[in-house]
Design an enzyme around this catalytic site. Structure first.
Site, short mmCIF file in Angstrom:
data_model
loop_
_atom_site.label_atom_id
_atom_site.label_comp_id
_atom_site.label_asym_id
_atom_site.label_seq_id
_atom_site.Cartn_x
_atom_site.Cartn_y
_atom_site.Cartn_z
N HIS A 131 1.94 10.17 -6.57
CA HIS A 131 2.73 10.02 -5.34
C HIS A 131 4.23 9.93 -5.64
CE1 HIS A 131 1.97 9.92 -1.16
NE2 HIS A 131 2.16 8.64 -0.92
N ASN B 47 6.14 5.70 3.18
CA ASN B 47 5.85 5.87 4.60
C ASN B 47 7.04 5.64 5.52
OD1 ASN B 47 3.33 6.37 3.62
ND2 ASN B 47 2.36 4.59 4.53
N TYR C 168 4.33 1.94 -9.62
CA TYR C 168 4.16 3.27 -9.05
C TYR C 168 4.84 4.37 -9.86
CZ TYR C 168 2.89 0.61 -4.88
OH TYR C 168 2.30 -0.26 -4.00
#
Length: 197
Positions: free
Chosen positions: A19, A70, A14
């Site tokens: 993001h 999240n 990632y």
């Protein structure tokens, strides 16, 4: 002490995704301050740093929650409790904003999550929308059918220069927020954005 929290997902896969722009911004600030964000604390990688300028010096805590996007609120709540921080005065959250084109930067002092799951988690954990956010645009400039897939995909080589520029502006914006307050930073950085549109 101000808590400067960048949002993202841990893991090499990632690292250079839209993001993770919040993580990248915290790393840029750390680089400018000569520190590494590597101390595991309150479910986050952290580093203490000194922001200097305008004849002032302020200590900050840089943080990259390791809870995945999240669940960012879990880490942020622990940090706020540990440092007895007041969210409306002491918390600055940096995160990606799909609704803005790549290279855009906007500062807000409060507001809804606009569907951003990391921000939603933080607001739920803190019980307030009252904290400063630095929103970094990652949108491609056209409608995206699968936003989740887009923000978790790698940046393209052609985007690197724009990413670098927005990370530099984000570091400058955070410095101004810390030393001179969010209103002054909003006046400078939000205005500049509108002039360039």
């Amino acid at each position: 002490m101000k808590l400067v929290i960048g949002l993202g997902n841990p893991g090499i896969e990632y690292q250079f995704t839209p993001h993770n722009l919040g993580f990248l911004a915290v790393d840029r600030i750390a680089e400018q301050c000569g520190v590494r964000v590597s101390n595991r604390h309150c479910r986050a990688l952290t580093a203490r740093a000194q922001i200097e300028g305008e004849g002032k010096s302020e200590e900050i805590l840089l943080a990259k929650p390791e809870t995945y996007m999240n669940l960012s609120g879990m880490s942020v709540r622990e940090l706020v409790d540990e440092y007895e921080a007041e969210p409306e005065k002491d918390v600055i959250v940096i995160y990606d904003e799909l609704d803005f084109p790549l290279g855009t930067l906007r500062i807000r002092q409060r507001g809804s999550s606009a569907g951003h799951n990391g921000l939603e988690s933080i607001m739920g954990a803190l019980g307030t929308e009252e904290f400063v956010r630095v929103r970094l645009g990652v949108g491609p400039g056209h409608p995206v059918r699968d936003g989740a897939r887009y923000v978790l995909g790698q940046f393209k080589k052609a985007q690197y220069k724009l990413v670098d520029e927005v990370l530099e502006r984000a570091a400058d914006a955070v410095k101004m927020i810390v030393l001179e307050g969010p209103a002054k930073a909003m006046n400078k950085f939000n205005q500049r954005e509108q002039e360039s549109v």
